[in-house]
Design a protein around this motif. Structure first.
Motif, PDB file in Angstrom:
ATOM      1  N   LYS A  61       0.838  -1.197   0.000  1.00 13.00           N
ATOM      2  CA  LYS A  61       0.000   0.000   0.000  1.00 13.00           C
ATOM      3  C   LYS A  61       0.872   1.245   0.000  1.00 13.00           C
ATOM      4  CE  LYS A  61      -4.027  -2.034   2.253  1.00 13.00           C
ATOM      5  NZ  LYS A  61      -4.957  -1.937   3.376  1.00 13.00           N
TER       6      LYS A  61
ATOM      7  N   GLN B 264      -4.012   8.529   4.018  1.00 13.57           N
ATOM      8  CA  GLN B 264      -4.537   7.159   4.109  1.00 13.57           C
ATOM      9  C   GLN B 264      -3.707   6.203   3.253  1.00 13.57           C
ATOM     10  OE1 GLN B 264      -8.581   7.372   2.816  1.00 13.57           O
ATOM     11  NE2 GLN B 264      -8.054   7.647   0.680  1.00 13.57           N
TER      12      GLN B 264
ATOM     13  N   SER C  87      -3.536   3.163   0.590  1.00 14.97           N
ATOM     14  CA  SER C  87      -4.345   2.575  -0.479  1.00 14.97           C
ATOM     15  C   SER C  87      -3.504   1.556  -1.249  1.00 14.97           C
ATOM     16  CB  SER C  87      -4.877   3.662  -1.417  1.00 14.97           C
ATOM     17  OG  SER C  87      -3.810   4.383  -1.985  1.00 14.97           O
ATOM     18  N   LYS C  88      -4.167   0.479  -1.640  1.00 14.70           N
ATOM     19  CA  LYS C  88      -3.504  -0.590  -2.384  1.00 14.70           C
ATOM     20  C   LYS C  88      -3.048  -0.054  -3.736  1.00 14.70           C
ATOM     21  CE  LYS C  88      -2.794  -5.137  -2.787  1.00 14.70           C
ATOM     22  NZ  LYS C  88      -1.862  -5.864  -2.007  1.00 14.70           N
ATOM     23  N   GLN C  89      -1.788  -0.322  -4.059  1.00 14.69           N
ATOM     24  CA  GLN C  89      -1.270   0.149  -5.339  1.00 14.69           C
ATOM     25  C   GLN C  89      -0.103  -0.750  -5.736  1.00 14.69           C
ATOM     26  OE1 GLN C  89      -0.457   4.331  -5.408  1.00 14.69           O
ATOM     27  NE2 GLN C  89       0.529   4.262  -7.383  1.00 14.69           N
TER      28      GLN C  89
END
Length: 125
Positions: free
Chosen positions: A86, A92, A94-96
């Motif tokens: 992430k 925040q 976030s999946k990437q």
């Protein structure tokens, strides 16, 4: 998720301590044996999972790093966790999917947290 660079025994100990101190086993046992409420049991299991994830966070956070693109060194580094995969942006995670080929990874933290018992001994308690 666990950190493969930290002792499995240490992380299992944290998980066991979290389960024991959470009080969730007693609640879940009551739900299962007296209420027969599978939906409530599922919510309780998810709550316990959150407690465990929170307890393991310091170990996962050891894999937070800055990712520097060596071909575009002037760009601001990306904050990335190699375990969760992430990226931290706008406050925040976030999946990437990142292609780490040709990138420099700079890790900020280098030592695992001390177990509670060791911490108490070192602090003179």
């Amino acid at each position: 998720m666990i950190n493969p660079d930290v002792s499995l025994e240490q992380q299992i100990s944290v998980i066991q301590q979290t389960i024991t101190t959470s009080g969730m086993l007693k609640e879940m046992s009551y739900t299962l044996s007296k209420l027969y409420d599978v939906e409530l049991l599922h919510r309780q299991a998810l709550k316990l999972r959150t407690y465990i994830e929170d307890a393991l966070y310091p170990y996962i956070a050891l894999q937070d790093c800055l990712v520097v693109d060596m071909e575009r060194i002037e760009d601001t580094p990306i904050i990335y966790n190699t375990i969760t995969q992430k990226v931290y942006e706008n406050g925040q995670w976030s999946k990437q999917d990142l292609d780490l080929h040709g990138k420099l990874l700079i890790y900020v933290k280098s030592s695992p947290p001390m177990p509670a018992a060791t911490e108490q001994i070192n602090n003179g308690f």
